[in-house]
Design an enzyme around this catalytic site. Structure first.
Site, PDB file in Angstrom:
ATOM      1  N   LYS A   1       0.835  -1.205   0.000  1.00 36.74           N
ATOM      2  CA  LYS A   1       0.000   0.000   0.000  1.00 36.74           C
ATOM      3  C   LYS A   1       0.870   1.255   0.000  1.00 36.74           C
ATOM      4  CE  LYS A   1      -4.087   0.128   2.399  1.00 36.74           C
ATOM      5  NZ  LYS A   1      -4.928  -0.070   3.589  1.00 36.74           N
ATOM      6  N   LEU A   2       0.570   2.134  -0.924  1.00 41.76           N
ATOM      7  CA  LEU A   2       1.292   3.398  -1.051  1.00 41.76           C
ATOM      8  C   LEU A   2       0.295   4.546  -1.081  1.00 41.76           C
ATOM      9  CD1 LEU A   2       3.529   2.252  -4.056  1.00 41.76           C
ATOM     10  CD2 LEU A   2       4.336   2.511  -1.713  1.00 41.76           C
TER      11      LEU A   2
END
Length: 305
Positions: A110-111
């Site tokens: 997740k970014l």
């Protein structure tokens, strides 16, 4: 909750990990992470960072024992404007998963959906075969840039968009079909399907079951146990409100966004600008709290303190 509802995939974030790390049931994972950080040595800061990364991975590995699909693990939100930093941290998390026998095909990294985060996602996908989940996504510009970057999955937020409109407008309640969060995800889904983007649209951050039902037909939805419990009590037939066929007939035009165009278009959406920065600050604050807790565990009993 995972055992009860048997989802395909599951997601974690700093706030969820922080809450779980304080529960008695998960102290063994915290202890293992602390031991790992100490074993690697280095400065106090490095030991805490290594323990923190390890804790995220240990939680992810536990979740993977209970689901057939993938788990999402978040890169530190404090790196949200550091493309190289995010790439490095993502690769580190994948290595840590490998150490516990989990392959990268079962992980979504997740970014934050900043310009830098989206470009980090582009590199991770194309050069390293690391699947990414772009989070804190509020604007259409963010969604377009993610599609162009070829990331695996996006998490457009529904509830936080609604929160902003309720807090900043005169209207305090919305019908599901008129809900600004629902409308945002509908537009993104239609755009992706019309132009054949492979990126998965996963509606996220729901406030009520009406929002979920209004997005029936979306690729994926990530739903909290509380709302799953409410849905399980309802016995109504749902007809999909989103479909590829309808998306292909919609009148959206294809756009291309370079960095300048992205920054301008995203900046034109006041809600998205405020919610993105607020989301990054909140996740960063919880990461700091988690590190403080680990620091206490790791160092407060030493030197007779």
């Amino acid at each position: 909750a995972i055992d009860e509802y048997k989802p395909l995939d599951a997601t974690t974030n700093p706030s969820l990990i922080l809450a779980a790390a304080q529960m008695p049931a998960y102290q063994k994972l915290v202890d293992d992470a602390v031991a790992y950080g100490k074993k690697l040595g280095g400065s106090e800061e490095e030991q805490i960072k290594n323990a923190s990364d390890k804790l995220f991975v240990l939680f992810g590995a536990e979740i993977l024992k209970r689901i057939p699909g993938r788990v999402s693990t978040e890169v530190d939100a404090r790196l949200s404007f550091d493309k190289e930093g995010m790439i490095q941290r993502a690769r580190r998390l994948i290595d840590l998963y490998k150490e516990v026998g989990v392959g990268k095909d079962r992980i979504l990294i997740k970014l934050s959906s900043t310009w830098e985060g989206i470009q980090a996602g582009r590199v991770l996908e194309a050069e390293y075969g690391i699947h990414c989940n772009m989070t804190l996504l509020f604007s259409f510009a963010q969604a377009v840039a993610c599609a162009e970057a070829g990331v695996t999955l996006i998490s457009p937020f529904v509830g936080r968009i609604l929160d902003w409109y309720v807090a900043n407008g005169d209207k305090k309640t919305y019908e599901p079909s008129e809900d600004p969060g629902v409308k945002s995800v509908t537009k993104i889904y239609n755009y992706y399907k019309k132009f054949g983007y492979k990126t998965i649209v996963m509606g996220a951050s729901f406030r009520n079951t009406g929002q979920i039902k209004a997005l029936t037909g979306c690729d994926y939805l990530t739903i909290s146990p509380k709302l799953l419990a409410e849905l399980s009590k309802e016995h109504v037939k749902l007809t999909p409100t989103l479909s590829v066929k309808e998306a292909q007939a919609c009148d959206l035009e294809k756009i291309h966004l370079d960095e300048k165009a992205f920054r301008w278009q995203h900046n034109e959406d006041q809600m998205a600008v405020e919610k993105l920065s607020d989301g990054i600050r909140r996740f960063a604050a919880d990461a700091v709290k988690l590190e403080r807790m680990l620091k206490e565990r790791m160092f407060s009993t030493e030197n007779g303190k």
